[in-house]
Scaffold this motif. Sequence first.
Motif, short mmCIF file in Angstrom:
data_model
loop_
_atom_site.label_atom_id
_atom_site.label_comp_id
_atom_site.label_asym_id
_atom_site.label_seq_id
_atom_site.Cartn_x
_atom_site.Cartn_y
_atom_site.Cartn_z
N UNK A 153 -16.50 -22.15 33.94
CA UNK A 153 -15.28 -22.99 33.66
C UNK A 153 -15.51 -24.01 32.63
N UNK A 154 -16.57 -24.67 32.88
CA UNK A 154 -17.03 -25.69 31.71
C UNK A 154 -17.28 -25.17 30.07
N UNK A 155 -18.06 -23.86 30.13
CA UNK A 155 -17.89 -23.44 28.75
C UNK A 155 -16.57 -23.04 28.43
N UNK A 156 -15.63 -22.40 29.08
CA UNK A 156 -14.49 -21.87 28.50
C UNK A 156 -13.61 -23.14 28.12
N UNK A 186 -23.95 -17.01 27.43
CA UNK A 186 -22.95 -18.20 27.14
C UNK A 186 -23.44 -19.27 26.67
N UNK A 187 -24.78 -19.53 27.18
CA UNK A 187 -25.35 -20.87 26.66
C UNK A 187 -25.73 -20.65 25.37
N UNK A 188 -26.08 -19.53 24.82
CA UNK A 188 -26.51 -19.24 23.31
C UNK A 188 -25.21 -19.41 22.66
N UNK A 218 -24.73 -30.82 30.16
CA UNK A 218 -25.21 -29.64 29.08
C UNK A 218 -26.30 -30.15 28.13
N UNK A 219 -27.32 -29.36 28.06
CA UNK A 219 -28.41 -29.37 27.24
C UNK A 219 -27.98 -29.15 25.92
N UNK A 220 -27.96 -30.07 25.12
CA UNK A 220 -27.38 -29.94 23.51
C UNK A 220 -28.09 -28.87 22.72
N UNK A 221 -29.36 -28.85 22.97
CA UNK A 221 -30.20 -27.98 22.32
C UNK A 221 -30.19 -26.61 22.85
N UNK A 222 -30.13 -26.47 24.13
CA UNK A 222 -30.12 -25.12 24.91
C UNK A 222 -28.89 -24.53 25.30
N UNK A 273 -23.72 -23.05 21.72
CA UNK A 273 -24.48 -23.78 20.68
C UNK A 273 -23.73 -23.37 19.34
N UNK A 274 -23.05 -22.43 19.18
CA UNK A 274 -22.04 -22.23 17.97
C UNK A 274 -21.04 -23.15 18.00
N UNK A 275 -20.68 -23.92 18.81
CA UNK A 275 -19.33 -24.74 18.74
C UNK A 275 -19.74 -26.00 18.48
N UNK A 276 -18.65 -26.49 17.99
CA UNK A 276 -18.51 -28.07 17.47
C UNK A 276 -18.84 -29.08 18.79
N UNK A 277 -20.13 -29.59 18.88
CA UNK A 277 -20.15 -30.42 20.14
C UNK A 277 -19.67 -31.79 19.85
N UNK A 278 -19.64 -32.24 18.54
CA UNK A 278 -19.04 -33.70 18.33
C UNK A 278 -17.50 -33.54 18.49
#
Length: 205
Positions: A76-79, A15-17, A51-55, A20-25
């Motif tokens: 929960x946070x990821x979802x 899920x961490x990987x 949340x580590x923005x690189x990993x 990284x595909x989502x729009x963080x901004x």
Amino acid sequence: MSGRVNNYEVTKRRMAEKFLDYDQEGMIRRFRLDSDKDWLRVRLLRRVYEIDRAEGIVYVAENGRRTEAGFNETMTIYDVLCNAKADAALSEELVRVEGLVKAASTPSGELFGGRARRFEGRERELALACERLGGERFGKGDVAYRLPLFDFLPVVFQFWSADEEFPPSMLLLWDRNTTDFMRFETVWYAAGYVLDRLAEQVEGN
């Protein structure tokens, strides 16, 4: 047991990987997240998670150090950050968990019977635990609080002490639109997280 733990860790890494595909901004703007070039920050029950923005890995940020977050809060946070509907908004109507989707038929009152017994006779400590986690007195129960699961998404916790006829019981109530913020399956992770945090506070850990 070790196999289960490993499976949880594998799921968290996967899920961490994906994170990284989502729009963080976009997440920062939508949820008004505190952030810098390296970290996104979100609060659950007054605890800051980074949340580590690189990993994409989620950490608890407490007492000047970072510790990798547990499974329930991580999922929960990821979802919520990645999958909440664009028009998600609170309805201000509270329902039991089985009221969130028509397919859910498990009576929520039966799910927490075993956990409720650990709070029996500790109502004062439980009320203080709710307050330390940002709760405000709300609704019915010997101990009843509205808790800020996220700053923008509350959950209501209710506890009733045992009497001559009934054992202790507790209930979590959710905004009817909770599944616009997270999938129904994730509600169970969120519930486990809430109850674990309360237990930690009551037991003084």
